[in-house]
Design an enzyme around this catalytic site. Structure first.
Site, PDB file in Angstrom:
ATOM      1  N   THR A 187       0.838  -1.217   0.000  1.00 33.97           N
ATOM      2  CA  THR A 187       0.000   0.000   0.000  1.00 33.97           C
ATOM      3  C   THR A 187       0.866   1.258   0.000  1.00 33.97           C
ATOM      4  OG1 THR A 187      -0.178  -0.194   2.406  1.00 33.97           O
ATOM      5  CG2 THR A 187      -1.981  -1.073   1.109  1.00 33.97           C
ATOM      6  N   THR A 188       1.912   1.271   0.820  1.00 36.91           N
ATOM      7  CA  THR A 188       2.789   2.445   0.882  1.00 36.91           C
ATOM      8  C   THR A 188       3.486   2.650  -0.458  1.00 36.91           C
ATOM      9  OG1 THR A 188       3.142   2.034   3.232  1.00 36.91           O
ATOM     10  CG2 THR A 188       4.673   3.520   2.156  1.00 36.91           C
ATOM     11  N   ASP A 244      -1.218  -8.495   6.137  1.00 35.66           N
ATOM     12  CA  ASP A 244      -0.441  -8.294   4.908  1.00 35.66           C
ATOM     13  C   ASP A 244       0.203  -9.602   4.464  1.00 35.66           C
ATOM     14  OD1 ASP A 244      -1.126  -5.681   5.133  1.00 35.66           O
ATOM     15  OD2 ASP A 244       0.881  -4.909   5.529  1.00 35.66           O
TER      16      ASP A 244
END
Length: 559
Positions: A99-100, A391
């Protein structure tokens, strides 16, 4: 207020309260918003990424390294910034990790576009070039991807561990990676893997190393009566998606009782119905019954007499996991219960864990639902470990579904950057500049990894480029030593879909924002009452532009 001249009479199109930002000002505002969002999470990237602490108005604290958690908890109001947040949310839904990276790439694409817009390259030309570059990048990733067999436990373990690197779970990374791989393989149905069947039970107490995988389901409830057994061996399990209580009438009814015998008879009738319910459960051979609704006190008494363990108010998610684990078929009423609806568990027991009583359903044949017990010293620690596990589950699931992985550590981005520069030569027109800008933007990932590790980003990038030019596709940055190493040999892998999804969604968001040349803020957003400044967007007057200033200030306060 927008107006046009018609003869001598101005034509008012927008209300006086509306504010409008057009042309380069609108593009600049949107680009700044996207860059601000990317900048807010950039320092969390990589093995040496830092954490952020978010404190809301109620005093609740979240300490996290997870990009999507940060962005969703920040309460960002600016519409352009919100589109970048959606990139992280899409990445989370599709893959579970990266996501980052996705947000940082989107921010850098906007940053690179800003320079080209200043050189009078048209936004449509930029958008077209970016799309072509994204397509070429996806194809190039497919070529350098490594095929993985679903039985290759070593690579699956490495993928699970890579997803946890730099997060709160890193201290027990190897143990947790093993648990994650075992859990995903247990619930895998060939090509289809539903990680919802991996229940994560967070228990405060002990340390992360005390975490364990239970082949079965843990229900956070107790048996309804102390007179019931604590333990059932080789248990037949029934799941009732309703109540074990006397049904009330659908209409408002009144019963007039004229003498005590009638009342006695009425109560006896109720008692008989409840006894019959308990006998029905016992007659089909059930040793344990999980009920979605309530269980009447009298029914509890009769079930206890039959030696049946009963649990009430079981969540629907727990019920579906119990059904998968034991093979039981949920029924809506006790009347529908038959021997065929029962499931099997080698052991159903009420056990204490960290001071709380829970029901453990274990020793199930070929467990299709499992429970991961996460332990940790404090609630904040466990919450962050939970996010890392989520994750990790996502990347292992994705790998099993797609069977393709890439080396990590910035290696794919540098390889893509070189490939796109070669590709740019074949692109005609001004789009060529956009493709080159896209190639530069991708290098933000290795550059950020180096910055966050306290290394010189320029030296690191030059060294990486040299290695990739020499044909080492898996050359990445070791954040701990600063050396350029072969990430495949080091065992740093990510699923192919993490990268393709990040590039596709980042490109789409950047292109959408670049194509906007007019922002109109409706009256209630743009203007506050003169005597009530709190109605104004954060950051003061100036409509959305002011709101962006407020968002930047708010982030600064939280970081």
């Amino acid at each position: 207020m927008a107006q046009q001249q018609m003869g001598n009479q101005p034509l008012i199109v927008l209300s006086e309260d509306s504010q409008r930002t057009s042309g380069k000002d609108a593009q600049s505002m949107n680009v700044q918003a996207g860059k601000a969002v990317a900048e807010s999470v950039r320092t969390t990237l990589g093995p040496k990424g830092m954490d952020k602490m978010l404190v809301d108005s109620s005093g609740n604290v979240i300490v996290t390294n997870d990009g999507v958690t940060l962005l969703s908890e920040m309460e960002i109001d600016h519409p352009a910034a919100d589109m970048i947040v959606e990139v992280a949310e899409t990445q989370e839904d599709e893959v579970g990790d990266g996501t980052t990276s996705a947000v940082v790439v989107a921010g850098e694409l906007l940053s690179q576009a800003e320079d080209l817009l200043d050189q009078d390259i048209h936004a449509t030309t930029l958008a077209q070039g970016y799309r072509q570059a994204a397509e070429a990048a996806t194809e190039a990733l497919e070529e350098i991807a490594v095929d993985v067999d679903e039985d290759d436990e070593e690579i699956l373990h490495q993928i699970a561990a890579t997803a946890m690197t730099g997060k709160g779970a890193e201290s027990a990374r190897d143990l947790l990676a093993d648990l994650v791989v075992d859990a995903v393989q247990s619930v895998s149905d060939g090509d289809d893997v539903d990680t919802d069947n991996v229940k994560v039970e967070k228990v405060v107490g002990g340390s992360i190393e005390n975490s364990e995988l239970v082949e079965g389901v843990i229900v956070d409830k107790e048996r309804v009566s102390d007179n019931m057994p604590y333990f059932a061996e080789d248990a037949s399990v029934a799941i009732v998606d309703g109540d074990l209580e006397i049904k009330e009438t659908e209409i408002d009814a009144e019963v007039n009782v004229t003498d005590p015998d009638q009342l006695e008879q009425f109560l006896e009738q109720e008692e008989a119905q409840l006894r019959e319910m308990a006998e029905q459960v016992a007659d089909v051979g059930a040793d344990v019954v999980f009920v979605d609704g309530g269980i009447d006190d009298m029914a509890q008494h009769y079930l206890a007499q039959e030696g049946i363990i009963a649990v009430r108010r079981v969540k629907s998610s727990d019920q579906s996991q119990l059904a998968r684990a034991t093979g039981a078929t949920p029924v809506s009423t006790v009347d529908d219960l038959t021997e065929d609806n029962l499931g099997f568990a080698g052991s159903v027991a009420q056990k204490e864990i960290a001071g709380d009583q829970r029901i453990f359903v274990e020793d199930v044949d070929d467990a299709q639902a499992v429970t991961l017990i996460l332990r940790g010293g404090t609630e904040h620690v466990i919450d962050e470990v939970d996010r890392a596990i989520e994750d990790s589950l996502g990347v292992v699931r994705t790998t099993l579904e797609d069977g393709k992985v890439l080396a990590g550590g910035g290696a794919p981005e540098v390889e893509l950057s070189l490939a796109l520069r070669d590709y740019a030569d074949s692109v005609g027109g001004r789009e060529q500049l956009a493709v080159e800008a896209f190639a530069d933007a991708l290098e933000v990932i290795p550059r950020t990894l180096a910055e966050n590790a306290g290394l010189d980003p320029i030296d690191s990038l030059v060294e990486l480029r040299a290695d990739h030019d020499g044909g080492n596709e898996a050359a990445g940055l070791d954040a701990f030593t600063g050396d350029t190493i072969d990430m495949g040999e080091e065992g740093v892998y990510e699923p192919l879909r993490v990268k393709t999804q990040a590039i596709e969604s980042a490109t789409e968001a950047a292109v959408m924002l670049l194509r906007i040349d007019d922002v109109i803020a409706a009256g209630d957003l743009a203007v506050a009452d003169d005597d009530d400044e709190e109605d104004m967007p954060a950051g003061g007057p100036g409509g959305m532009g002011g709101g962006m200033g407020g968002m930047g200030g708010g982030m600064g306060g939280m970081m």
